[in-house]
Design an enzyme around this catalytic site. Structure first.
Site, mmCIF file in Angstrom:
data_model
loop_
_atom_site.group_PDB
_atom_site.id
_atom_site.type_symbol
_atom_site.label_atom_id
_atom_site.label_comp_id
_atom_site.label_asym_id
_atom_site.label_seq_id
_atom_site.Cartn_x
_atom_site.Cartn_y
_atom_site.Cartn_z
ATOM 1 N N ARG A 143 0.829 -1.220 0.000
ATOM 2 C CA ARG A 143 0.000 0.000 0.000
ATOM 3 C C ARG A 143 0.856 1.260 0.000
ATOM 4 O O ARG A 143 0.425 2.309 -0.464
ATOM 5 C CB ARG A 143 -0.989 -0.042 1.175
ATOM 6 C CG ARG A 143 -2.167 -0.950 0.871
ATOM 7 C CD ARG A 143 -2.925 -1.343 2.098
ATOM 8 N NE ARG A 143 -2.311 -2.493 2.753
ATOM 9 C CZ ARG A 143 -2.641 -2.952 3.928
ATOM 10 N NH1 ARG A 143 -3.598 -2.366 4.614
ATOM 11 N NH2 ARG A 143 -2.033 -3.999 4.438
ATOM 12 N N GLU A 181 4.187 -9.107 14.524
ATOM 13 C CA GLU A 181 3.541 -9.409 15.799
ATOM 14 C C GLU A 181 3.982 -10.801 16.302
ATOM 15 O O GLU A 181 4.306 -10.981 17.459
ATOM 16 C CB GLU A 181 2.033 -9.352 15.617
ATOM 17 C CG GLU A 181 1.302 -9.111 16.906
ATOM 18 C CD GLU A 181 -0.175 -8.912 16.678
ATOM 19 O OE1 GLU A 181 -0.582 -8.703 15.523
ATOM 20 O OE2 GLU A 181 -0.909 -8.990 17.666
HETATM 21 P P1 AMP Z 1 3.623 -2.557 12.106
HETATM 22 O O1 AMP Z 1 4.898 -3.113 11.574
HETATM 23 O O2 AMP Z 1 3.116 -3.283 13.315
HETATM 24 O O3 AMP Z 1 3.711 -1.051 12.339
HETATM 25 O O4 AMP Z 1 2.502 -2.815 11.003
HETATM 26 C C1 AMP Z 1 2.394 -1.980 9.910
HETATM 27 C C2 AMP Z 1 2.079 -2.737 8.651
HETATM 28 O O5 AMP Z 1 1.053 -3.702 8.858
HETATM 29 C C3 AMP Z 1 1.583 -1.773 7.606
HETATM 30 O O6 AMP Z 1 2.155 -2.141 6.349
HETATM 31 C C4 AMP Z 1 0.075 -1.932 7.620
HETATM 32 O O7 AMP Z 1 -0.438 -1.879 6.323
HETATM 33 C C5 AMP Z 1 -0.179 -3.281 8.273
HETATM 34 N N1 AMP Z 1 -1.167 -3.214 9.390
HETATM 35 C C6 AMP Z 1 -0.912 -3.398 10.712
HETATM 36 N N2 AMP Z 1 -2.026 -3.296 11.460
HETATM 37 C C7 AMP Z 1 -3.030 -3.007 10.597
HETATM 38 C C8 AMP Z 1 -4.444 -2.747 10.753
HETATM 39 N N3 AMP Z 1 -5.053 -2.755 11.953
HETATM 40 N N4 AMP Z 1 -5.169 -2.472 9.644
HETATM 41 C C9 AMP Z 1 -4.566 -2.444 8.420
HETATM 42 N N5 AMP Z 1 -3.267 -2.684 8.195
HETATM 43 C C10 AMP Z 1 -2.482 -2.962 9.264
#
Ligand code: AMP
Length: 180
Positions: free
Chosen positions: A63, A100
């Protein structure tokens, strides 16, 4: 809340329990499909950098490619894809980043950045910040000056913004949702 924030929040679709129970998925395909909201989001992300010299916009697959391409065009900057492993055809640099559950790897072409270039990192959403932190490490390893990391959505309860700021990265986001 500003009218811009209201407009963007209204354009984002919320899907409960996707991809697994307890997660509220923030689906930006509805925002991208809404001409006015898409333009608004890109304009707002570009705005802080108008008149500044930005050499490259780096987008995180997938995205971050859509938003980052539009932002790069507006700033007359180049675009650099940061991809999941195994997708880029030339010499690459790779970094492991935390998800995660477990780790994954992302890659960038070794010649995509010239040391000292000013780079903006773009993705749709920051949650734990693991993905963006990995991207910042890759960019810095190549000598990039990471001017800012920009996201449409911030989930501040998950700590990503704080994690990037602790690395000395300026973070810009357009809308905030509490919780996961
Ligand atoms: P993070 O590495 O935990 O900051 O996760 C960010 C990535 O995971 C991004 O590329 C987001 O598109 C996706 N992502 C994480 N949580 C969500 C959510 N609740 N809704 C949509 N996309 C998410």
């Amino acid at each position: 809340m500003s009218t811009v924030e209201q407009e963007l929040i209204a354009a984002i679709r919320n899907i409960a329990d996707y991809p697994k129970p307890g997660i509220m998925f923030r689906d930006i395909t509805t925002l991208l499909g809404n001409p006015r909201a898409f333009r608004r989001a890109v304009d707002e992300l570009v705005h802080p950098f108008a008149g500044l010299k930005v050499d490259k916009v780096a987008g995180i697959e997938a995205r971050g490619f859509i938003l980052g391409g539009a932002i790069a065009h507006q700033l007359s900057a180049g675009f650099v894809p940061i991809r999941k492993k195994g997708k880029l055809p030339h010499d690459i640099v790779r970094v492991a980043y935390s998800l995660e559950y477990g780790v994954d790897e992302m890659e960038m072409h070794r010649d995509a950045i010239t040391p000292g270039e000013k780079v903006i990192l773009v993705d749709d959403l920051i949650a734990t910040g693991g993905t963006a932190e990995g991207a910042v490490k890759l960019l810095r390893q190549m000598g990039a000056d990471v001017v800012s990391a920009c996201f449409v959505i911030d989930l501040p309860d998950l700590g990503g913004r704080a994690k990037l700021e602790a690395l000395g990265v300026d973070v810009k986001t357009l809308v905030t949702f509490s919780g996961h």
